[in-house]
Design a protein around this motif. Sequence first.
Motif, PDB file in Angstrom:
ATOM      1  N   ALA A 214     -13.750   5.863  -0.685  1.00 27.87           N
ATOM      2  CA  ALA A 214     -12.998   5.202   0.294  1.00 27.87           C
ATOM      3  C   ALA A 214     -12.366   6.233   1.142  1.00 27.87           C
ATOM      4  CB  ALA A 214     -12.075   4.137  -0.365  1.00 27.87           C
ATOM      5  N   ALA A 215     -11.686   7.433   0.479  1.00 26.15           N
ATOM      6  CA  ALA A 215     -10.931   8.304   1.252  1.00 26.15           C
ATOM      7  C   ALA A 215     -11.972   9.466   2.010  1.00 26.15           C
ATOM      8  CB  ALA A 215      -9.952   9.098   0.270  1.00 26.15           C
ATOM      9  N   ARG A 216     -13.190   9.201   1.877  1.00 22.28           N
ATOM     10  CA  ARG A 216     -14.327  10.206   2.243  1.00 22.28           C
ATOM     11  C   ARG A 216     -14.008  11.446   1.605  1.00 22.28           C
ATOM     12  NH1 ARG A 216     -15.945   8.549   8.442  1.00 22.28           N
ATOM     13  NH2 ARG A 216     -16.550   6.364   7.934  1.00 22.28           N
ATOM     14  N   ALA A 217     -13.598  11.536   0.391  1.00 25.18           N
ATOM     15  CA  ALA A 217     -13.393  12.867  -0.230  1.00 25.18           C
ATOM     16  C   ALA A 217     -14.566  13.159  -1.108  1.00 25.18           C
ATOM     17  CB  ALA A 217     -12.027  12.566  -1.130  1.00 25.18           C
ATOM     18  N   ILE A 218     -15.526  12.194  -1.496  1.00 24.47           N
ATOM     19  CA  ILE A 218     -16.421  12.325  -2.176  1.00 24.47           C
ATOM     20  C   ILE A 218     -17.861  11.663  -1.526  1.00 24.47           C
ATOM     21  CG2 ILE A 218     -15.188  12.974  -4.396  1.00 24.47           C
ATOM     22  CD1 ILE A 218     -16.231  10.225  -5.208  1.00 24.47           C
ATOM     23  N   ARG A 219     -18.941  11.971  -1.829  1.00 22.10           N
ATOM     24  CA  ARG A 219     -20.003  11.440  -1.548  1.00 22.10           C
ATOM     25  C   ARG A 219     -20.224  10.021  -1.731  1.00 22.10           C
ATOM     26  NH1 ARG A 219     -24.807  15.359  -3.525  1.00 22.10           N
ATOM     27  NH2 ARG A 219     -26.012  13.318  -3.193  1.00 22.10           N
ATOM     28  N   SER A 220     -20.854   9.024  -0.756  1.00 18.42           N
ATOM     29  CA  SER A 220     -20.819   7.838  -1.082  1.00 18.42           C
ATOM     30  C   SER A 220     -22.433   7.132  -1.553  1.00 18.42           C
ATOM     31  CB  SER A 220     -20.622   7.129   0.279  1.00 18.42           C
ATOM     32  OG  SER A 220     -21.518   7.339   1.348  1.00 18.42           O
ATOM     33  N   ASP A 221     -23.464   8.039  -1.741  1.00 19.87           N
ATOM     34  CA  ASP A 221     -24.754   7.966  -2.025  1.00 19.87           C
ATOM     35  C   ASP A 221     -24.818   7.892  -3.656  1.00 19.87           C
ATOM     36  OD1 ASP A 221     -24.355  10.552  -2.075  1.00 19.87           O
ATOM     37  OD2 ASP A 221     -26.536  10.974  -1.837  1.00 19.87           O
ATOM     38  N   LEU A 222     -23.727   8.114  -4.296  1.00 13.80           N
ATOM     39  CA  LEU A 222     -23.799   8.413  -5.718  1.00 13.80           C
ATOM     40  C   LEU A 222     -22.957   7.176  -6.520  1.00 13.80           C
ATOM     41  CD1 LEU A 222     -23.248  12.188  -6.397  1.00 13.80           C
ATOM     42  CD2 LEU A 222     -25.337  10.983  -6.316  1.00 13.80           C
ATOM     43  N   GLY A 223     -23.628   6.652  -7.530  1.00 17.93           N
ATOM     44  CA  GLY A 223     -23.060   5.489  -8.142  1.00 17.93           C
ATOM     45  C   GLY A 223     -22.222   5.923  -9.405  1.00 17.93           C
ATOM     46  N   THR A 224     -21.402   5.106 -10.042  1.00 20.29           N
ATOM     47  CA  THR A 224     -20.656   5.414 -10.997  1.00 20.29           C
ATOM     48  C   THR A 224     -21.510   5.824 -12.161  1.00 20.29           C
ATOM     49  OG1 THR A 224     -18.694   4.261 -10.486  1.00 20.29           O
ATOM     50  CG2 THR A 224     -18.652   4.934 -12.727  1.00 20.29           C
ATOM     51  N   ALA A 225     -22.836   5.327 -12.420  1.00 20.70           N
ATOM     52  CA  ALA A 225     -23.406   5.559 -13.457  1.00 20.70           C
ATOM     53  C   ALA A 225     -24.016   7.043 -13.343  1.00 20.70           C
ATOM     54  CB  ALA A 225     -24.684   4.608 -13.560  1.00 20.70           C
ATOM     55  N   ASP A 226     -24.228   7.630 -12.130  1.00 23.45           N
ATOM     56  CA  ASP A 226     -24.877   8.906 -11.743  1.00 23.45           C
ATOM     57  C   ASP A 226     -23.647   9.906 -12.185  1.00 23.45           C
ATOM     58  OD1 ASP A 226     -27.221   7.834 -10.598  1.00 23.45           O
ATOM     59  OD2 ASP A 226     -26.106   7.605  -8.616  1.00 23.45           O
TER      60      ASP A 226
ATOM     61  N   THR B 106      -0.316   9.669  -7.168  1.00 23.79           N
ATOM     62  CA  THR B 106       0.239  11.271  -7.061  1.00 23.79           C
ATOM     63  C   THR B 106      -0.827  12.295  -6.560  1.00 23.79           C
ATOM     64  OG1 THR B 106      -0.207  11.681  -9.372  1.00 23.79           O
ATOM     65  CG2 THR B 106       1.841  10.475  -8.989  1.00 23.79           C
ATOM     66  N   LEU B 107      -1.936  12.047  -6.413  1.00 24.81           N
ATOM     67  CA  LEU B 107      -2.788  13.189  -6.170  1.00 24.81           C
ATOM     68  C   LEU B 107      -3.927  12.493  -5.211  1.00 24.81           C
ATOM     69  CD1 LEU B 107      -3.685  14.777  -9.473  1.00 24.81           C
ATOM     70  CD2 LEU B 107      -2.254  15.967  -7.476  1.00 24.81           C
ATOM     71  N   PRO B 108      -4.446  13.284  -4.199  1.00 22.48           N
ATOM     72  CA  PRO B 108      -5.711  13.104  -3.500  1.00 22.48           C
ATOM     73  C   PRO B 108      -6.678  12.491  -4.492  1.00 22.48           C
ATOM     74  CG  PRO B 108      -4.651  15.024  -2.578  1.00 22.48           C
ATOM     75  CD  PRO B 108      -3.832  14.730  -3.865  1.00 22.48           C
ATOM     76  N   PRO B 109      -7.579  11.495  -4.085  1.00 22.97           N
ATOM     77  CA  PRO B 109      -8.491  10.972  -5.032  1.00 22.97           C
ATOM     78  C   PRO B 109      -9.537  11.710  -5.686  1.00 22.97           C
ATOM     79  CG  PRO B 109      -8.530   9.639  -3.020  1.00 22.97           C
ATOM     80  CD  PRO B 109      -7.443  11.003  -2.892  1.00 22.97           C
ATOM     81  N   ASP B 110      -9.747  12.903  -4.840  1.00 19.84           N
ATOM     82  CA  ASP B 110     -10.735  14.120  -5.683  1.00 19.84           C
ATOM     83  C   ASP B 110     -10.181  14.946  -6.458  1.00 19.84           C
ATOM     84  OD1 ASP B 110      -9.402  15.054  -3.396  1.00 19.84           O
ATOM     85  OD2 ASP B 110     -10.952  16.470  -3.229  1.00 19.84           O
ATOM     86  N   GLN B 111      -8.902  15.347  -6.121  1.00 21.16           N
ATOM     87  CA  GLN B 111      -8.002  16.019  -7.320  1.00 21.16           C
ATOM     88  C   GLN B 111      -7.610  15.064  -8.238  1.00 21.16           C
ATOM     89  OE1 GLN B 111      -4.817  17.994  -5.326  1.00 21.16           O
ATOM     90  NE2 GLN B 111      -5.814  18.326  -3.694  1.00 21.16           N
ATOM     91  N   ALA B 112      -7.532  13.821  -8.198  1.00 26.90           N
ATOM     92  CA  ALA B 112      -7.164  13.023  -9.270  1.00 26.90           C
ATOM     93  C   ALA B 112      -8.409  12.802 -10.191  1.00 26.90           C
ATOM     94  CB  ALA B 112      -6.897  11.537  -8.735  1.00 26.90           C
ATOM     95  N   LEU B 113      -9.695  12.862  -9.654  1.00 26.56           N
ATOM     96  CA  LEU B 113     -10.744  12.770 -10.402  1.00 26.56           C
ATOM     97  C   LEU B 113     -11.056  14.050 -11.082  1.00 26.56           C
ATOM     98  CD1 LEU B 113     -13.472  11.509 -11.437  1.00 26.56           C
ATOM     99  CD2 LEU B 113     -14.538  12.189  -9.169  1.00 26.56           C
TER     100      LEU B 113
ATOM    101  N   ASP C   7     -18.146  20.355  -6.726  1.00 24.84           N
ATOM    102  CA  ASP C   7     -18.838  20.556  -5.651  1.00 24.84           C
ATOM    103  C   ASP C   7     -19.832  19.940  -5.206  1.00 24.84           C
ATOM    104  OD1 ASP C   7     -17.182  22.822  -5.510  1.00 24.84           O
ATOM    105  OD2 ASP C   7     -18.534  24.185  -6.511  1.00 24.84           O
ATOM    106  N   GLY C   8     -20.667  19.183  -6.423  1.00 22.86           N
ATOM    107  CA  GLY C   8     -21.889  18.423  -6.064  1.00 22.86           C
ATOM    108  C   GLY C   8     -21.390  17.121  -5.455  1.00 22.86           C
ATOM    109  N   LEU C   9     -20.096  16.436  -6.016  1.00 26.18           N
ATOM    110  CA  LEU C   9     -19.825  15.269  -5.360  1.00 26.18           C
ATOM    111  C   LEU C   9     -19.224  15.483  -3.855  1.00 26.18           C
ATOM    112  CD1 LEU C   9     -17.565  13.885  -8.488  1.00 26.18           C
ATOM    113  CD2 LEU C   9     -19.925  12.877  -7.607  1.00 26.18           C
ATOM    114  N   ARG C  10     -18.836  16.443  -3.585  1.00 20.81           N
ATOM    115  CA  ARG C  10     -18.263  16.964  -2.086  1.00 20.81           C
ATOM    116  C   ARG C  10     -19.355  17.279  -1.154  1.00 20.81           C
ATOM    117  NH1 ARG C  10     -13.905  20.162  -5.005  1.00 20.81           N
ATOM    118  NH2 ARG C  10     -11.979  18.684  -5.120  1.00 20.81           N
ATOM    119  N   ALA C  11     -20.380  17.678  -1.719  1.00 19.03           N
ATOM    120  CA  ALA C  11     -21.644  18.356  -0.970  1.00 19.03           C
ATOM    121  C   ALA C  11     -21.891  17.318   0.230  1.00 19.03           C
ATOM    122  CB  ALA C  11     -22.760  18.405  -1.707  1.00 19.03           C
ATOM    123  N   GLY C  12     -22.027  17.712   1.493  1.00 15.71           N
ATOM    124  CA  GLY C  12     -22.266  17.136   2.694  1.00 15.71           C
ATOM    125  C   GLY C  12     -21.227  16.101   3.263  1.00 15.71           C
TER     126      GLY C  12
END
Length: 204
Positions: free
Chosen positions: A144-156, A85-92, A186-191
């Motif tokens: 996958a939606a390029r809504a958050i950074r790809s250089d961070l893992g789930t553990a981070d 129901t929401l874009p991935p970053d808003q869902a998170l 903000d940190g997850l979307r940085a860059g």
Amino acid sequence: MHERQGPPQPVRAHARRNREKLLAAAQDEFNRVGKNASLGGIAKAAGVGIATLYRHFPDRESLVLATYEYEVDQLCSAADSLLKTLPPDQALREWMRRLADLLVTKQQMSEALQSMNPSDGGWASESYAKVFGAIDSLVAAGVAARAIRSDLGTADVVLAMSGLLRLDVSGDWRSQADRLIGLLMDGLRAGIRSDIGVDGGWNA
């Protein structure tokens, strides 16, 4: 010789419904009053007798633990619903707000939870695994939606969320949670914007 049959399905279904009603009522009462909520009040709110409550949960501790596990299951199943129901970053973001609610509830019931042996049934590790899996699916969808950074893992991301464990439940913890979640988002979307071309398309 006749083969012994189990109880009729309607009886099992009725018992299952009663258990669900008790867990929902317990969730409301524990959230409202804390771990010392009246068991009689919980049974009344669920529309069942106190004897029915004790058939499902022989003591307060078992009800507290079952209610916490019930909330964890609800939280984890919400990840898929939010992604639909929401874009991935808003869902998170919304999922993390719900996680904060659960963590505050856990703080309020911490004495009862800590009195149990975490190795009994592996409830603590199982709950963590469920939560980690939900976060993993939300992070993967955001990447996958390029809504958050790809250089961070789930553990981070899980480590960064640890600040939610220290919310001041005696104060305005919801506002505090929103500030922490905003900072994390903000940190997850940085860059991310640097990957977008001037025409709005993604650069290779």
